[in-house]
Motif scaffolding. Structure first.
Motif, short mmCIF file in Angstrom:
data_model
loop_
_atom_site.label_atom_id
_atom_site.label_comp_id
_atom_site.label_asym_id
_atom_site.label_seq_id
_atom_site.Cartn_x
_atom_site.Cartn_y
_atom_site.Cartn_z
N GLN A 7 0.83 -1.21 0.00
CA GLN A 7 0.00 0.00 0.00
C GLN A 7 0.87 1.26 0.00
O GLN A 7 0.57 2.23 -0.69
CB GLN A 7 -0.94 0.01 1.20
N THR B 200 2.30 1.72 -3.45
CA THR B 200 1.25 2.19 -4.36
C THR B 200 0.96 3.67 -4.12
O THR B 200 0.86 4.45 -5.07
CB THR B 200 -0.04 1.36 -4.17
N GLN B 201 0.83 4.05 -2.87
CA GLN B 201 0.56 5.45 -2.55
C GLN B 201 1.72 6.35 -2.95
O GLN B 201 1.52 7.44 -3.46
CB GLN B 201 0.26 5.60 -1.05
N GLN C 137 3.82 5.83 -5.42
CA GLN C 137 3.77 5.95 -6.87
C GLN C 137 2.67 6.92 -7.29
O GLN C 137 2.86 7.73 -8.21
CB GLN C 137 3.55 4.59 -7.52
N GLN C 138 1.53 6.86 -6.61
CA GLN C 138 0.43 7.78 -6.93
C GLN C 138 0.83 9.22 -6.64
O GLN C 138 0.57 10.12 -7.44
CB GLN C 138 -0.82 7.41 -6.14
N VAL C 139 1.47 9.44 -5.51
CA VAL C 139 1.90 10.79 -5.15
C VAL C 139 2.95 11.30 -6.14
O VAL C 139 2.90 12.46 -6.56
CB VAL C 139 2.45 10.82 -3.70
N GLN D 33 3.26 10.41 -9.27
CA GLN D 33 2.55 10.68 -10.53
C GLN D 33 1.78 11.99 -10.43
O GLN D 33 1.80 12.79 -11.35
CB GLN D 33 1.61 9.52 -10.87
N GLN D 34 1.12 12.20 -9.30
CA GLN D 34 0.39 13.45 -9.12
C GLN D 34 1.34 14.64 -9.12
O GLN D 34 1.03 15.70 -9.67
CB GLN D 34 -0.40 13.42 -7.80
N GLU E 26 2.29 15.33 -12.72
CA GLU E 26 1.17 15.96 -13.42
C GLU E 26 1.02 17.42 -13.00
O GLU E 26 0.76 18.29 -13.83
CB GLU E 26 -0.12 15.18 -13.15
#
Length: 108
Positions: A37, A40-41, A43-45, A47-48, A51
């Motif tokens: 988790q 995953t978090q 990687q999401q951060v 990516q955000q 962006e």
């Protein structure tokens, strides 16, 4: 009777061992799940963040284009005014030279 007490103690110890073993396995599974988790978090951060950086860069680019266009318009207006003034000054200079030439040499 003593045999049964010993047997129940052994069984209780076995159950306790199984409970400890199961608890250890469960703890490891929870730890692995938490790590997944977290990854995953993360990687999401990331990516955000990428962006957001792209969006900010795009907005800055658009704003600079608008500013450049405004500067170009202002420069064109200033150049036109300078051309107009130069044309007027040129005409005045030509008339002044003609006046001096004609005035100085025209009476002879």
């Amino acid at each position: 009777m003593a045999y049964e007490i010993l047997r129940s103690i052994v069984e209780a110890e076995e159950r306790a061992g199984q409970i400890v073993k199961q608890a250890t396995e469960d703890a490891e599974a929870l730890k692995k799940d938490a790590q997944k988790q977290r990854e995953t978090q993360l990687q999401q951060v990331q990516q955000q963040g990428k962006e957001l950086m792209q969006l900010v860069a795009k907005q800055a680019d658009e704003e600079s284009r608008v500013e450049i266009q405004n500067i170009q318009k202002d420069t064109e207006i200033a150049c036109s005014k300078i051309r107009e003034q130069a044309a007027k000054k040129k005409e005045e200079a030509v008339q002044a030279v003609i006046g001096r030439v004609v005035g100085a040499y025209g009476s002879r």
